[in-house]
Scaffold this motif. Sequence first.
Motif, PDB file in Angstrom:
ATOM      1  N   MET A  81      31.618  11.675  39.250  1.00  0.00           N
ATOM      2  CA  MET A  81      31.485  12.294  37.935  1.00  0.00           C
ATOM      3  C   MET A  81      32.460  13.471  37.810  1.00  0.00           C
ATOM      4  N   ASP A  82      33.237  13.495  36.721  1.00  0.00           N
ATOM      5  CA  ASP A  82      34.161  14.603  36.550  1.00  0.00           C
ATOM      6  C   ASP A  82      33.415  15.836  36.022  1.00  0.00           C
ATOM      7  N   LYS A  83      34.095  16.981  36.075  1.00  0.00           N
ATOM      8  CA  LYS A  83      33.436  18.231  35.712  1.00  0.00           C
ATOM      9  C   LYS A  83      33.002  18.241  34.249  1.00  0.00           C
ATOM     10  N   GLN A  84      33.822  17.670  33.361  1.00  0.00           N
ATOM     11  CA  GLN A  84      33.480  17.664  31.944  1.00  0.00           C
ATOM     12  C   GLN A  84      32.157  16.947  31.699  1.00  0.00           C
ATOM     13  N   GLN A  85      31.974  15.807  32.354  1.00  0.00           N
ATOM     14  CA  GLN A  85      30.722  15.060  32.209  1.00  0.00           C
ATOM     15  C   GLN A  85      29.560  15.842  32.812  1.00  0.00           C
ATOM     16  N   LYS A  86      29.803  16.484  33.949  1.00  0.00           N
ATOM     17  CA  LYS A  86      28.743  17.284  34.582  1.00  0.00           C
ATOM     18  C   LYS A  86      28.306  18.430  33.673  1.00  0.00           C
ATOM     19  N   MET A  87      29.255  19.115  33.040  1.00  0.00           N
ATOM     20  CA  MET A  87      28.913  20.223  32.150  1.00  0.00           C
ATOM     21  C   MET A  87      28.134  19.730  30.936  1.00  0.00           C
ATOM     22  N   HIS A  88      28.498  18.544  30.447  1.00  0.00           N
ATOM     23  CA  HIS A  88      27.746  17.973  29.324  1.00  0.00           C
ATOM     24  C   HIS A  88      26.299  17.721  29.730  1.00  0.00           C
TER      25      HIS A  88
END
Length: 284
Positions: A1-8
């Motif tokens: 999972m990339d960071k953008q998806q994790k932050m979402h």
Amino acid sequence: MDKQQKMHELRVFAAEIRLETLKVIGSRGFGHVGGSMSMADTMAVLYGAVMNVDPKNPRMPERDQFVLSKGHGGPVMYATLGLKGFYPSEAAYQLNQPGTTFPSHTDRKMTPGVDLTTGSLGQGMSEAVGAALGNKTQNIPGRVYVAVGDGESDEGQVWEAAEFAAHYKLDNLTCFVDNNGMQLDGPVATVMGHGKGLGAKFAAFGWNVIECEDGNDVEQIYDAVQSAIETKGAPTAIILNTVKGKGAIFAEPSGAHSSQPTPEQWKEAIEYSEKQLEAVRAEQ
């Protein structure tokens, strides 16, 4: 999972925590909305991406521990633990009722997932320092996280614990300061100002200090925690510049410490929070 998806995912979790916190306090009809809602984003980061915890084994020795020194914010912890599966979320809808296992201030003997009992302001900071020292001396890998309020930081016990933690180089300890600017009797700056700021105070005691300009931004919080984990030889204080009552439409404008809205206001606030959750889920 990339960071953008994790932050979402963390923003969604924070919105879920806010909604559930309103439901928990709303079941009683009144309570500490302000200081609970301001901590939702931090709880989302800790329990959604950082801490090693197991709802099926809440007391596992190697777990990370969270201490809510500002124990009156208990509802946000009950909401978070329920969403994480420590118990059915609806169980916490008996908040502060006779015979409840969800008292207004967190109690380790009553609620699964609560590591240390808090409520007397300042005391939780000392407990967290003791837990971190215990892990260090026993070579237990678990980290300790503690949350204190800016008003709570009027207590001398906070600073005695801070001095001790720095002296013993407790780099497995991270303290979040909910710097929302309000306390029970009014603005912190009016009741008991903190001079050059709480960050400067912790730094003077020898702590590594990180300031989150927006303490309700999960990405800023997440990055600060990762930096704290990498810091060696000193405990870390993360100053969260938050909004008291964040997301509660009857509490956020005033920064109220405690609230007792009408049933209609509760309904309106919960409906608003539900819409906010839907909006966050729809973000790409």
